[in-house]
Design an enzyme around this catalytic site. Structure first.
Site, PDB file in Angstrom:
ATOM      1  N   GLY A  13      -2.243  -8.685  -8.072  1.00 54.62           N
ATOM      2  CA  GLY A  13      -1.312  -7.752  -8.036  1.00 54.62           C
ATOM      3  C   GLY A  13      -1.892  -6.447  -8.627  1.00 54.62           C
ATOM      4  O   GLY A  13      -1.185  -5.622  -9.061  1.00 54.62           O
ATOM      5  N   SER A  14      -3.339  -6.088  -8.493  1.00 52.64           N
ATOM      6  CA  SER A  14      -3.550  -4.906  -9.090  1.00 52.64           C
ATOM      7  C   SER A  14      -3.548  -3.648  -8.291  1.00 52.64           C
ATOM      8  O   SER A  14      -2.971  -2.668  -8.695  1.00 52.64           O
ATOM      9  CB  SER A  14      -5.269  -4.653  -9.126  1.00 52.64           C
ATOM     10  N   ASN A  15      -3.120  -4.051  -6.961  1.00 53.89           N
ATOM     11  CA  ASN A  15      -2.672  -3.048  -5.900  1.00 53.89           C
ATOM     12  C   ASN A  15      -1.215  -2.469  -6.286  1.00 53.89           C
ATOM     13  O   ASN A  15      -0.703  -1.420  -6.247  1.00 53.89           O
ATOM     14  CB  ASN A  15      -2.935  -2.989  -4.549  1.00 53.89           C
ATOM     15  N   ARG A  65       5.787 -21.612   9.514  1.00 54.28           N
ATOM     16  CA  ARG A  65       5.514 -20.171   9.163  1.00 54.28           C
ATOM     17  C   ARG A  65       7.003 -19.349   9.494  1.00 54.28           C
ATOM     18  O   ARG A  65       7.311 -18.621   8.996  1.00 54.28           O
ATOM     19  CB  ARG A  65       4.419 -19.451  10.302  1.00 54.28           C
ATOM     20  N   ARG A  91      -0.609 -13.765   3.573  1.00 51.75           N
ATOM     21  CA  ARG A  91       0.092 -14.517   4.808  1.00 51.75           C
ATOM     22  C   ARG A  91       0.101 -13.899   5.834  1.00 51.75           C
ATOM     23  O   ARG A  91       0.310 -12.496   5.989  1.00 51.75           O
ATOM     24  CB  ARG A  91       1.697 -14.655   4.068  1.00 51.75           C
ATOM     25  N   ASN A 107       0.202  -2.110   4.981  1.00 48.86           N
ATOM     26  CA  ASN A 107      -0.763  -2.950   4.131  1.00 48.86           C
ATOM     27  C   ASN A 107      -2.092  -2.551   3.914  1.00 48.86           C
ATOM     28  O   ASN A 107      -2.265  -1.328   4.641  1.00 48.86           O
ATOM     29  CB  ASN A 107      -0.932  -4.183   5.220  1.00 48.86           C
ATOM     30  N   HIS A 109      -6.086  -3.099   3.635  1.00 48.14           N
ATOM     31  CA  HIS A 109      -7.162  -3.987   4.147  1.00 48.14           C
ATOM     32  C   HIS A 109      -8.383  -3.623   3.702  1.00 48.14           C
ATOM     33  O   HIS A 109      -8.881  -2.198   3.823  1.00 48.14           O
ATOM     34  CB  HIS A 109      -7.147  -4.310   5.707  1.00 48.14           C
ATOM     35  N   ASP A 143       0.123  -7.605  15.612  1.00 54.76           N
ATOM     36  CA  ASP A 143      -1.454  -7.946  15.655  1.00 54.76           C
ATOM     37  C   ASP A 143      -2.140  -7.774  14.032  1.00 54.76           C
ATOM     38  O   ASP A 143      -1.864  -6.588  13.767  1.00 54.76           O
ATOM     39  CB  ASP A 143      -2.241  -7.144  16.715  1.00 54.76           C
ATOM     40  N   ASP A 145      -3.808  -6.935  11.062  1.00 50.75           N
ATOM     41  CA  ASP A 145      -4.736  -5.920  10.704  1.00 50.75           C
ATOM     42  C   ASP A 145      -4.892  -4.676  11.842  1.00 50.75           C
ATOM     43  O   ASP A 145      -6.296  -4.487  11.920  1.00 50.75           O
ATOM     44  CB  ASP A 145      -6.129  -6.259  10.336  1.00 50.75           C
TER      45      ASP A 145
END
Ligand code: GRF
Length: 206
Positions: A13-15, A65, A91, A107, A109, A143, A145
């Site tokens: 959880g650093s971000n 899922r 996930r 997100n 990446h 889709d 990333d």
């Protein structure tokens, strides 16, 4: 009225901490939830220490899922987030779930997308002999990333870099890029923020 931001994690959880700490003062957003799919995620205690409500949704408790994503959707709707930040959330989300939050989910990446979607990005950049590496904040779409890029931070690969040394040098850039992008998006700006490690970073309040 502040925008409500839910942050999804799976690990340290650093971000998440960087994002949460940036949402202060005149920042137009505040964290409303930190949720982990792993009960043992170290980020859960960090979130609690920051006074942020936490939830755990153990993906192992679900048969598939789609069932996990339906449960995730229900928990999220209880907190009514305006934005969702995936921050080390490991996930892959179903298209149905993503569609329900399209345009409101970000997100980070660890590569310069569109290069190296998926896993093992540092090793792949090294194996390719790239001169540069970096991280990308993007809108989440069905889709993997692949959504519109909202920001990138670039750093030079050094001789002798390993996946671990590269990851270690990249993480602080992630911690500065993600809050800077969140601040812009929360303020209504989706123009990509392109930075590199030689340029001065704007403070997250910028
Ligand atoms: C980070 O490298 C991030 O780019 C990736 O997950 C890693 C761990 O992030 N998505 P965190 O420390 O759990 O925020």
């Amino acid at each position: 009225m502040s925008l409500r931001v839910a942050i999804l994690i799976s690990g340290s959880g650093s971000n998440m901490v960087a994002l949460a700490r940036s949402m202060t003062g005149d920042h137009p957003a505040r964290p409303c939830l930190v949720l982990s799919n792993r009960p043992g995620a170290g980020g859960l205690q960090k979130a609690a220490d920051l006074g942020i409500p936490t939830e755990v949704l153990d993906h192992r408790a679900f048969d598939n899922r789609a069932d996990f994503d339906a449960a995730l959707d229900a928990v999220l709707r209880r907190y009514s987030p305006d934005l969702i930040c995936l921050a080390g959330f490991m996930r892959v989300l179903t298209p149905d779930f993503v569609t329900g939050w399209q345009g409101r989910m970000l997100n980070i990446h660890p590569s310069l997308l569109p290069k190296y979607r998926g896993l093992d990005t540092h090793a792949r950049a090294l194996e390719a002999g790239d001169a540069d590496h970096g991280c990308t904040v993007h809108e989440v779409t069905a889709d993997l990333d692949d959504g519109p890029i909202l920001g990138q931070a670039r750093l030079a690969i050094r001789p002798g870099d390993t996946p671990d040394t590269l990851a270690a040098r990249l993480l602080p850039l992630e911690h500065r890029l993600y809050p800077a992008v969140l601040r812009r998006v929360a303020g209504g700006c989706r123009a990509p923020l392109m930075l590199d490690d030689s340029a001065p970073f704007p403070s997250p309040q910028a």
